[in-house]
Design a protein around this motif. Structure first.
Motif, PDB file in Angstrom:
ATOM      1  N   ALA A  40       7.801  16.206   3.265  1.00  0.00           N
ATOM      2  CA  ALA A  40       8.684  17.431   3.552  1.00  0.00           C
ATOM      3  C   ALA A  40       9.457  17.030   4.297  1.00  0.00           C
ATOM      4  N   ALA A  41      11.184  16.997   5.104  1.00  0.00           N
ATOM      5  CA  ALA A  41      11.173  16.548   5.752  1.00  0.00           C
ATOM      6  C   ALA A  41      10.742  15.574   7.092  1.00  0.00           C
ATOM      7  N   GLY A  42      11.067  14.548   7.463  1.00  0.00           N
ATOM      8  CA  GLY A  42      10.413  13.769   8.266  1.00  0.00           C
ATOM      9  C   GLY A  42       8.969  13.437   8.284  1.00  0.00           C
ATOM     10  N   GLN A  43       8.500  13.721   7.115  1.00  0.00           N
ATOM     11  CA  GLN A  43       7.496  13.420   6.291  1.00  0.00           C
ATOM     12  C   GLN A  43       6.938  11.785   6.218  1.00  0.00           C
ATOM     13  N   ALA A  44       5.920  11.107   6.644  1.00  0.00           N
ATOM     14  CA  ALA A  44       5.804   9.375   6.506  1.00  0.00           C
ATOM     15  C   ALA A  44       5.346   9.380   5.429  1.00  0.00           C
ATOM     16  N   LEU A  45       5.862   8.409   4.407  1.00  0.00           N
ATOM     17  CA  LEU A  45       5.247   8.111   3.343  1.00  0.00           C
ATOM     18  C   LEU A  45       4.366   6.771   3.456  1.00  0.00           C
ATOM     19  N   CYS A  46       4.266   6.080   5.006  1.00  0.00           N
ATOM     20  CA  CYS A  46       3.718   4.891   5.297  1.00  0.00           C
ATOM     21  C   CYS A  46       4.094   4.695   6.684  1.00  0.00           C
ATOM     22  N   MET A  47       3.006   3.336   7.353  1.00  0.00           N
ATOM     23  CA  MET A  47       3.517   3.655   8.686  1.00  0.00           C
ATOM     24  C   MET A  47       3.659   2.506   8.962  1.00  0.00           C
ATOM     25  N   GLU A  48       4.485   1.855   9.639  1.00  0.00           N
ATOM     26  CA  GLU A  48       4.775   0.514  10.200  1.00  0.00           C
ATOM     27  C   GLU A  48       3.171   0.122  10.571  1.00  0.00           C
ATOM     28  N   GLY A  49       2.441  -1.849   9.783  1.00  0.00           N
ATOM     29  CA  GLY A  49       2.156  -1.864  10.661  1.00  0.00           C
ATOM     30  C   GLY A  49       0.569  -1.116   9.925  1.00  0.00           C
ATOM     31  N   GLU A  50       0.207  -0.169   9.257  1.00  0.00           N
ATOM     32  CA  GLU A  50      -0.635  -0.177   8.516  1.00  0.00           C
ATOM     33  C   GLU A  50      -0.908  -1.047   6.888  1.00  0.00           C
ATOM     34  N   GLU A  51      -1.662  -0.610   6.327  1.00  0.00           N
ATOM     35  CA  GLU A  51      -2.112  -1.552   5.462  1.00  0.00           C
ATOM     36  C   GLU A  51      -1.641  -1.308   4.344  1.00  0.00           C
ATOM     37  N   GLY A  52      -0.512  -1.520   2.917  1.00  0.00           N
ATOM     38  CA  GLY A  52      -0.462  -0.984   2.065  1.00  0.00           C
ATOM     39  C   GLY A  52      -0.387  -1.548   0.590  1.00  0.00           C
ATOM     40  N   ASN A  53      -0.739  -1.094  -0.224  1.00  0.00           N
ATOM     41  CA  ASN A  53      -1.203  -1.683  -1.401  1.00  0.00           C
ATOM     42  C   ASN A  53      -0.104  -0.072  -2.590  1.00  0.00           C
ATOM     43  N   GLU A  54       0.456  -0.447  -2.167  1.00  0.00           N
ATOM     44  CA  GLU A  54       1.114   0.686  -3.023  1.00  0.00           C
ATOM     45  C   GLU A  54       2.840   0.968  -3.053  1.00  0.00           C
ATOM     46  N   VAL A  55       3.457   0.790  -4.328  1.00  0.00           N
ATOM     47  CA  VAL A  55       5.014   0.596  -3.987  1.00  0.00           C
ATOM     48  C   VAL A  55       5.383   2.017  -4.733  1.00  0.00           C
ATOM     49  N   PHE A  56       7.396   3.089  -3.683  1.00  0.00           N
ATOM     50  CA  PHE A  56       7.152   3.682  -4.266  1.00  0.00           C
ATOM     51  C   PHE A  56       8.776   4.276  -4.410  1.00  0.00           C
ATOM     52  N   ILE A  57       7.967   5.274  -6.081  1.00  0.00           N
ATOM     53  CA  ILE A  57       9.323   5.088  -6.276  1.00  0.00           C
ATOM     54  C   ILE A  57       9.814   6.775  -6.074  1.00  0.00           C
ATOM     55  N   ILE A  58      11.015   6.989  -6.517  1.00  0.00           N
ATOM     56  CA  ILE A  58      11.436   7.968  -5.439  1.00  0.00           C
ATOM     57  C   ILE A  58      12.105   8.724  -6.878  1.00  0.00           C
ATOM     58  N   LEU A  59      11.398   9.792  -6.983  1.00  0.00           N
ATOM     59  CA  LEU A  59      12.246  10.571  -8.429  1.00  0.00           C
ATOM     60  C   LEU A  59      13.169  11.872  -7.435  1.00  0.00           C
ATOM     61  N   SER A  60      12.961  12.325  -6.357  1.00  0.00           N
ATOM     62  CA  SER A  60      13.831  13.230  -5.378  1.00  0.00           C
ATOM     63  C   SER A  60      14.594  12.958  -4.353  1.00  0.00           C
ATOM     64  N   GLY A  61      15.514  13.462  -3.957  1.00  0.00           N
ATOM     65  CA  GLY A  61      15.686  13.588  -2.264  1.00  0.00           C
ATOM     66  C   GLY A  61      15.494  12.069  -2.169  1.00  0.00           C
ATOM     67  N   GLU A  62      15.457  12.099  -0.657  1.00  0.00           N
ATOM     68  CA  GLU A  62      15.787  10.481  -0.408  1.00  0.00           C
ATOM     69  C   GLU A  62      14.781   9.719   0.657  1.00  0.00           C
ATOM     70  N   VAL A  63      14.338   8.721   1.433  1.00  0.00           N
ATOM     71  CA  VAL A  63      13.196   7.549   1.692  1.00  0.00           C
ATOM     72  C   VAL A  63      13.963   6.766   2.959  1.00  0.00           C
ATOM     73  N   ASN A  64      13.958   7.872   4.100  1.00  0.00           N
ATOM     74  CA  ASN A  64      14.623   6.815   5.131  1.00  0.00           C
ATOM     75  C   ASN A  64      13.682   4.975   5.802  1.00  0.00           C
ATOM     76  N   VAL A  65      13.997   4.789   6.002  1.00  0.00           N
ATOM     77  CA  VAL A  65      13.806   3.161   6.490  1.00  0.00           C
ATOM     78  C   VAL A  65      13.328   3.174   7.890  1.00  0.00           C
TER      79      VAL A  65
END
Ligand code: SF4
Length: 871
Positions: A766-791
């Motif tokens: 949903a609008a404003g919802q986090a895909l991932c948070m700065e500083g956390e461990e990550g092992n996934e890439v996000f492919i955007i199918l529709s909409g927009e993701v802000n850094v």
């Protein structure tokens, strides 16, 4: 053709190497059995007093146990009746008739009827009369011989012999002892799913035959009915048994009983039933046999329902085949124990008490072991074992012998393949060879290959590699269809292989002697092997390195090229991601076919011609395609050029006559390429045109992707959803379409896309919802199918947006490429975002496998260096 095995042949599961090497001991037993069989009627004729006892309570009574202990195939080589049926072959005067389709379907009824008749004869004539026994033996031997003189191969053994189904009942699917085979030296392909070539293959292929079911279920009752009749006739067991107080076992010595069998009974000896003396014995006995067989059939049919319900509660795979197999096993167990409760007893109980007791223990043990060994068996085990054996036949470890046990051998092979670079590299090739061989032999169908997952996992063969193997084999299959020398049944292959060897020897002699081919010899050879003229021509063509098979194959490639071109034209009329993906798949198939054509014709074409052929065939202009194919006339032999041109014209006409896009798509669901099938089906679904007939066919497809797509469309149709995409989660083909729409993955092949799709999961933010948070461990890439993701970057207590990524882009790759905490927070923009989350390992694999992805990532990284606040 499959490559010849390069390593020593491994023993079958549970069988030692020594046994496979030293089967010579079977031959003397065979001659002894034949001698006994010939002497028996003479003995019976002259020694009336012991005839019935020796023949029925010793020789025949010992037979089932002997068959079970020695194994099916050894018995098939020992059987004296088989010898009689093969006399015409030995005299080079074999029969030429072939069993009809009707006989193929109903032969269980035929051999059961012969057996039923033989049992009835025993009760009314041959039990205790030496002369009748002699006549019976002579007649049945003559029947075998005449069948051999009229019919080809082992028609007697397979279709008529009264013992043939009993051998199977007691030893199927793979008996107590696994034996090699008893196939004929000159195979004439007389039987589908021939048990002499592979007993278990025959069992699973025929398990659903109605005739087989009837015979398996009726047999225990028939056995019981036969012995029960002694009681019904005399009103006491003393008529049958001996050595039990008051019992006489009189039946073993009753010469001339036939003379009263058809007359109304007058006394206790001629009575039909003890409670109905007047009924003729012939009628009473046949009624007893028929009623008991029928009751047994009904009893086991009823039992099957209970077994089905029980298995469905206990197992996930309580399917109809499994239920029938378990019921067959129980029926066989019952028949074996019933038989040995009676058979042999009149003589056995005359011996010191320890012997009959030990014998009964042996029977109980044999029956229990057989039941335990067979009841757990499934067709999947057979398929896995066959493929594993085929893999192990290509044993590459020169420093050690393959172990005797199949499972141990497979374990060693698997471990070594994983550890050893050479082994790992060869594993897929060996797997492909093994699948090809197993499919070609007909032991496993294409639809069953996907069931062999555990074997693939042991070998660590990836799904995508398996798919590639199957796609390559599907291409070969098309050649098989047009080449009679390579048609797929194990009998046909054996027949043509043995014929090819004989013909090769003959040709060798002709060439060495520089003489002329003797037509009559070839005719004789053809008739012995029952090879048609067309098959003979194909074998000869193959032996002489001819181009007939090649021409057919190339013609099919031309057809593929034209189909692809016409379909792409149609798809261009309506742009969509699905149509784009389908076009891409067809382009790949076309490139593959053009490559095969160019390679196939490389002996006949100059380099320049080959280049113009490639360019012309890939042209969207029909006139250019026609022109390059016409030009082939100048370089190719007339016959091949004509065939190619005909294939082109036929396909072009057929494709042009398809009236709508829906028809074209429906045709593509028949493609040999599973990805084309799946995407064409999905495209049909998008048009609301995937009808029930297509869906039913595709639900049985060999490829998981096609089945999944069909299941999804069916579900949508049942739910009455308007569009195929209107559902909670994307199915694999939808993910593949979505992934391919992202520029970075647009050049990936369908196998790699499928792998990525399976390794990804979709999420809606949903609008404003986090895909991932700065500083956390990550092992996934996000492919955007529709909409927009802000850094977003931390900014004091809040966050500030430093960049954004829109549909088709990917983000989050840095944490995957260089494991470190996330450098930014990713949030869905005001319109929300629909993304695919792709596991790091799958992403890295794709990166390593395809340089274009690596280039795309580098390009993106470079852009982000210019915008250093990206994640
Ligand atoms: S199919 Fe071939 S091997 Fe099998 S019985 Fe017939 S002739 Fe013999």
């Amino acid at each position: 053709m499959p490559a010849a095995p390069t390593a020593r042949t491994l023993p079958l599961a549970g069988q030692s190497q020594t046994e496979t090497d030293n089967e010579q001991w079977v031959e003397p037993i065979r001659w002894v059995a034949l001698a006994v069989f010939v002497v028996l009627p003479v003995f019976a004729f002259f020694v009336q007093r012991f005839a019935g006892r020796v023949v029925w309570t010793v020789m025949i009574a010992a037979l089932p146990l002997f068959i079970v202990l020695i194994g099916y195939h050894r018995w098939r080589r020992i059987c004296p009746l088989a010898f009689f049926s093969q006399i015409p072959v030995m005299l080079r005067r074999p029969g030429t008739l072939k069993a009809s389709e009707w006989l193929e379907r109903n032969y269980y009824y035929v051999s059961f009827a012969v057996f039923f008749f033989s049992l009835w004869l025993r009760l009314i004539a041959t039990n205790g009369s030496g002369a009748s026994i002699s006549i019976f033996f002579i007649i049945i031997s003559l029947a075998a011989l005449v069948t051999g003189a009229l019919y080809t191969g082992k028609t007697w053994c397979n279709y008529f012999c009264p013992v043939s189904f009993i051998e199977k009942i007691y030893t199927e699917p793979h008996g107590l002892r696994t034996t090699l085979n008893s196939q004929c030296e000159k195979c004439t392909a007389c039987k589908h799913a021939c048990p002499d070539i592979n007993e278990e293959n025959g069992y699973w292929k025929e398990i659903n035959l109605t005739a087989k079911r009837f015979v398996y279920y009726a047999f225990p009752g028939l056995v019981f009915g036969f012995y029960f009749y002694y009681y019904l006739q005399a009103g006491t067991w003393s008529y049958y048994f001996t050595r039990v107080e008051g019992y006489s076992g009189a039946w073993v010595n009753q010469p001339g009983i036939i003379w009263t069998a058809f007359l109304p009974g007058r006394d206790s000896e001629t009575a039909g039933f003890f409670f109905m003396q007047g009924m003729p014995r012939s009628l009473a006995s046949v009624l007893t046999l028929a009623v008991c067989a029928l009751l047994s059939f009904l009893l086991f049919s009823w039992l099957q329902i209970f077994i089905g319900a029980y298995l469905r509660r206990r197992e996930t795979d309580g399917d109809a085949q499994r239920v029938r197999h378990v019921t067959f096993s129980i029926a066989a167990f019952t028949a074996f124990l019933t038989f040995y409760t009676f058979a042999g007893a009149p003589t056995l109980w005359k011996l010191p008490w320890a012997i009959p007791h030990l014998f009964l223990i042996l029977i109980a043990l044999t029956a229990t072991l057989t039941l335990a060994r067979r009841v757990r068996r499934q067709s999947k085990d057979f398929a896995e074992e066959t493929l594993a054996r085929s893999i192990l036949r290509r044993w590459i470890w020169d420093d050690m012998q393959p172990p005797r046990d199949l499972h141990e051998a497979f374990l060693i092979h698997t471990i070594r393949s994983r550890e050893n670079a050479r082994g790992a590299a060869q594993t897929i090739e060996i797997y492909k060879e093994a699948v090809r061989e197993t499919l070609a032999n007909g032991f496993v169908t294409r639809e069953e290959v996907h069931l062999l997952e555990s074997l693939r996992n042991q070998l660590q063969i990836k799904k995508s590699d398996h798919d590639k193997v199957m796609a390559a084999l599907a291409d070969e299959d098309r050649a098989l269809l047009s080449d009679p020398a390579r048609q797929v049944t194990v009998e046909k292959r054996l027949q043509l292989a043995t014929y090819s060897r004989a013909l090769e020897q003959f040709l060798g002699k002709i060439l060495a002697a520089d003489g002329n081919a003797d037509d009559s010899f070839v005719r004789q050879l053809r008739s012995e092997y029952r090879v048609t003229e067309e098959e003979h021509a194909a074998v000869l063509d193959d032996l002489l390195g001819g181009s007939r098979g090649l021409a057919a194959r190339l013609a099919e490639e031309i057809a593929t090229v034209e189909r692809a071109a016409k379909t792409m034209q149609v798809l261009d009329l309506q742009k969509s991601p699905t149509h784009d993906f389908l076009k891409d798949l067809l382009r790949r198939r076309r490139a593959h076919s053009v490559e095969i054509l160019a390679r196939g014709l490389s002996f006949s074409l100059e380099e320049e011609e080959a280049i113009s052929l490639r360019a012309g065939l890939c042209s969207p202009e029909e006139s250019e395609r026609v022109s390059v194919i016409e030009q082939l006339r100048a370089s190719l032999p007339q016959a091949i050029a004509d065939k190619l041109l005909a294939a082109y014209r036929e396909t072009s006409l057929a494709e042009s006559s398809l009236p709508t896009m829906t028809d074209t798509l429906a045709q593509r669901t028949h493609s040999v390429d599973p990805y084309v099938r799946a995407v064409a089906l999905y495209a049909l679904g998008e048009r609301g045109a995937a009808d029930t007939k297509i869906l039913v066919r595709m639900l049985g497809d060999e490829h998981e992707l096609v089945r999944e797509t069909a299941a999804h469309l069916k579900e949508r149709a049942e739910m009455g959803a308007d569009t195929v995409g209107a559902h909670d989660h994307l199915i694999t083909v939808e993910k593949m379409i979505a992934l391919r729409s992202a520029p970075i993955f647009s050049s990936l092949g369908p196998g790699a896309l499928a792998e990525l799709a399976r390794a990804s999961r979709e999420d809606e933010y949903a609008a404003g919802q986090a895909l991932c948070m700065e500083g956390e461990e990550g092992n996934e890439v996000f492919i955007i199918l529709s909409g927009e993701v802000n850094v977003m970057l931390r900014d004091g207590l809040g966050e500030k947006m430093v960049n954004s990524e829109v549909a088709g882009g990917f983000i989050g790759e840095l944490a995957v490429l260089d494991p470190a905490p996330r450098s930014a927070t990713l949030r869905a923009s005001e319109h929300g975002a629909h993304v695919l989350r792709l596991g790091g390992e799958a992403f890295r694999n794709a990166l390593n496998a395809d340089p274009s992805i690596a280039a795309g990532v580098i390009r993106t990284l470079a852009q982000r260096l210019r915008h250093p606040h990206d994640e």
